[in-house]
Write a protein that holds these residues in place. Structure first.
Motif, PDB file in Angstrom:
ATOM      1  N   ALA A  46      19.220  54.624 -14.614  1.00 34.94           N
ATOM      2  CA  ALA A  46      17.956  53.968 -14.959  1.00 34.94           C
ATOM      3  C   ALA A  46      17.658  54.098 -16.450  1.00 34.94           C
ATOM      4  O   ALA A  46      17.298  53.113 -17.107  1.00 34.94           O
ATOM      5  CB  ALA A  46      16.818  54.560 -14.132  1.00 34.94           C
ATOM      6  N   GLU A  47      17.827  55.292 -16.990  1.00 32.41           N
ATOM      7  CA  GLU A  47      17.551  55.529 -18.406  1.00 32.41           C
ATOM      8  C   GLU A  47      18.474  54.718 -19.312  1.00 32.41           C
ATOM      9  O   GLU A  47      18.096  54.338 -20.411  1.00 32.41           O
ATOM     10  CB  GLU A  47      17.681  57.010 -18.741  1.00 32.41           C
ATOM     11  CG  GLU A  47      16.565  57.863 -18.196  1.00 32.41           C
ATOM     12  CD  GLU A  47      15.240  57.579 -18.880  1.00 32.41           C
ATOM     13  OE1 GLU A  47      15.208  57.405 -20.114  1.00 32.41           O
ATOM     14  OE2 GLU A  47      14.226  57.529 -18.164  1.00 32.41           O
ATOM     15  N   GLY A  69      19.567  51.782 -18.586  1.00 31.80           N
ATOM     16  CA  GLY A  69      19.334  50.358 -18.356  1.00 31.80           C
ATOM     17  C   GLY A  69      20.187  49.749 -17.260  1.00 31.80           C
ATOM     18  O   GLY A  69      20.165  48.535 -17.064  1.00 31.80           O
ATOM     19  N   ILE A  74      20.037  49.250 -14.044  1.00 32.15           N
ATOM     20  CA  ILE A  74      19.061  49.296 -12.956  1.00 32.15           C
ATOM     21  C   ILE A  74      19.704  49.082 -11.588  1.00 32.15           C
ATOM     22  O   ILE A  74      19.347  49.766 -10.620  1.00 32.15           O
ATOM     23  CB  ILE A  74      17.935  48.267 -13.197  1.00 32.15           C
ATOM     24  CG1 ILE A  74      17.227  48.537 -14.538  1.00 32.15           C
ATOM     25  CG2 ILE A  74      16.931  48.269 -12.045  1.00 32.15           C
ATOM     26  CD1 ILE A  74      16.648  49.922 -14.686  1.00 32.15           C
ATOM     27  N   LYS A  75      20.652  48.162 -11.477  1.00 31.16           N
ATOM     28  CA  LYS A  75      21.281  47.914 -10.171  1.00 31.16           C
ATOM     29  C   LYS A  75      22.007  49.159  -9.660  1.00 31.16           C
ATOM     30  O   LYS A  75      21.958  49.460  -8.466  1.00 31.16           O
ATOM     31  CB  LYS A  75      22.233  46.723 -10.239  1.00 31.16           C
ATOM     32  CG  LYS A  75      21.501  45.411 -10.358  1.00 31.16           C
ATOM     33  CD  LYS A  75      22.436  44.229 -10.339  1.00 31.16           C
ATOM     34  CE  LYS A  75      21.614  42.955 -10.483  1.00 31.16           C
ATOM     35  NZ  LYS A  75      22.429  41.761 -10.409  1.00 31.16           N
ATOM     36  N   GLU A 116       9.801  50.735  -7.690  1.00 28.82           N
ATOM     37  CA  GLU A 116       9.549  50.487  -9.120  1.00 28.82           C
ATOM     38  C   GLU A 116      10.752  49.808  -9.774  1.00 28.82           C
ATOM     39  O   GLU A 116      10.604  48.844 -10.528  1.00 28.82           O
ATOM     40  CB  GLU A 116       9.261  51.822  -9.796  1.00 28.82           C
ATOM     41  CG  GLU A 116       9.012  51.748 -11.277  1.00 28.82           C
ATOM     42  CD  GLU A 116       8.800  53.151 -11.865  1.00 28.82           C
ATOM     43  OE1 GLU A 116       9.341  53.381 -12.962  1.00 28.82           O
ATOM     44  OE2 GLU A 116       8.128  53.975 -11.229  1.00 28.82           O
ATOM     45  N   HIS A 117      11.950  50.286  -9.467  1.00 23.96           N
ATOM     46  CA  HIS A 117      13.138  49.720 -10.088  1.00 23.96           C
ATOM     47  C   HIS A 117      13.512  48.366  -9.499  1.00 23.96           C
ATOM     48  O   HIS A 117      14.048  47.504 -10.200  1.00 23.96           O
ATOM     49  CB  HIS A 117      14.301  50.713 -10.005  1.00 23.96           C
ATOM     50  CG  HIS A 117      14.156  51.833 -10.981  1.00 23.96           C
ATOM     51  ND1 HIS A 117      13.453  52.967 -10.687  1.00 23.96           N
ATOM     52  CD2 HIS A 117      14.555  51.948 -12.255  1.00 23.96           C
ATOM     53  CE1 HIS A 117      13.447  53.755 -11.753  1.00 23.96           C
ATOM     54  NE2 HIS A 117      14.111  53.166 -12.709  1.00 23.96           N
ATOM     55  N   LYS A 118      13.211  48.148  -8.239  1.00 23.93           N
ATOM     56  CA  LYS A 118      13.474  46.828  -7.650  1.00 23.93           C
ATOM     57  C   LYS A 118      12.593  45.776  -8.312  1.00 23.93           C
ATOM     58  O   LYS A 118      13.016  44.642  -8.470  1.00 23.93           O
ATOM     59  CB  LYS A 118      13.261  46.863  -6.134  1.00 23.93           C
ATOM     60  CG  LYS A 118      14.439  47.466  -5.406  1.00 23.93           C
ATOM     61  CD  LYS A 118      14.293  47.330  -3.908  1.00 23.93           C
ATOM     62  CE  LYS A 118      15.554  47.756  -3.208  1.00 23.93           C
ATOM     63  NZ  LYS A 118      15.473  47.591  -1.749  1.00 23.93           N
ATOM     64  N   GLU A 119      11.383  46.147  -8.707  1.00 20.10           N
ATOM     65  CA  GLU A 119      10.498  45.228  -9.415  1.00 20.10           C
ATOM     66  C   GLU A 119      11.087  44.835 -10.764  1.00 20.10           C
ATOM     67  O   GLU A 119      10.890  43.723 -11.232  1.00 20.10           O
ATOM     68  CB  GLU A 119       9.113  45.852  -9.621  1.00 20.10           C
ATOM     69  CG  GLU A 119       8.280  45.944  -8.375  1.00 20.10           C
ATOM     70  CD  GLU A 119       6.947  46.611  -8.617  1.00 20.10           C
ATOM     71  OE1 GLU A 119       6.553  46.821  -9.781  1.00 20.10           O
ATOM     72  OE2 GLU A 119       6.292  46.955  -7.611  1.00 20.10           O
ATOM     73  N   LYS A 120      11.794  45.775 -11.403  1.00 18.28           N
ATOM     74  CA  LYS A 120      12.367  45.524 -12.732  1.00 18.28           C
ATOM     75  C   LYS A 120      13.623  44.666 -12.676  1.00 18.28           C
ATOM     76  O   LYS A 120      13.970  44.022 -13.663  1.00 18.28           O
ATOM     77  CB  LYS A 120      12.738  46.849 -13.408  1.00 18.28           C
ATOM     78  CG  LYS A 120      11.575  47.718 -13.782  1.00 18.28           C
ATOM     79  CD  LYS A 120      12.078  48.997 -14.419  1.00 18.28           C
ATOM     80  CE  LYS A 120      10.969  49.949 -14.748  1.00 18.28           C
ATOM     81  NZ  LYS A 120      11.454  51.220 -15.293  1.00 18.28           N
ATOM     82  N   SER A 121      14.302  44.688 -11.541  1.00 20.97           N
ATOM     83  CA  SER A 121      15.613  44.005 -11.499  1.00 20.97           C
ATOM     84  C   SER A 121      15.478  42.538 -11.153  1.00 20.97           C
ATOM     85  O   SER A 121      14.469  42.043 -10.765  1.00 20.97           O
ATOM     86  CB  SER A 121      16.534  44.675 -10.476  1.00 20.97           C
ATOM     87  OG  SER A 121      16.050  44.524  -9.165  1.00 20.97           O
TER      88      SER A 121
END
Length: 70
Positions: free
Chosen positions: A34-35, A37, A39-40, A65-70
Motif C-alpha cells: 500500500a505504501e 502504491g 494497491i491491488k 479503504e483500499h478498494k475505494e482507491k483502486s
C-alpha cells in the motif's frame, strides 16, 4: 525510497512463506504494498488476512479503504 520499499516487500514476502498462517506477516506485506502504491497487491494480501482471521475489523476497514482507491 522505492528501493527501500522493494527491500521491505522482499523481506515481508519471505516472512509470509516462512509463516503462512501469520496475520502479522501478511499485514506487514500488505502495508508495504500500500505504501509503495501497489494497491491491488495490498488488497490481495488484506483479503488473505481475512481468510486467516475473518473477524479482523481493522483489516476489513483497511480493505474497504483500499478498494475505494483502486
Amino acid at each position: 525510497k522505492e528501493n527501500k520499499y522493494q527491500q521491505a516487500i522482499g523481506l515481508f514476502k519471505r516472512n509470509t512463506i516462512n509463516h503462512p498462517l501469520s496475520v502479522n506477516a501478511f499485514k506487514r506485506l500488505a502495508g508495504a504494498y500500500a505504501e509503495s502504491g501497489q494497491i491491488k497487491l495490498a488488497i490481495k494480501n488484506y483479503e488473505k488476512i481475512l481468510t486467516l482471521d475473518s473477524n479482523n475489523k481493522q483489516i476489513e476497514s483497511l480493505l474497504a479503504e483500499h478498494k475505494e482507491k483502486s
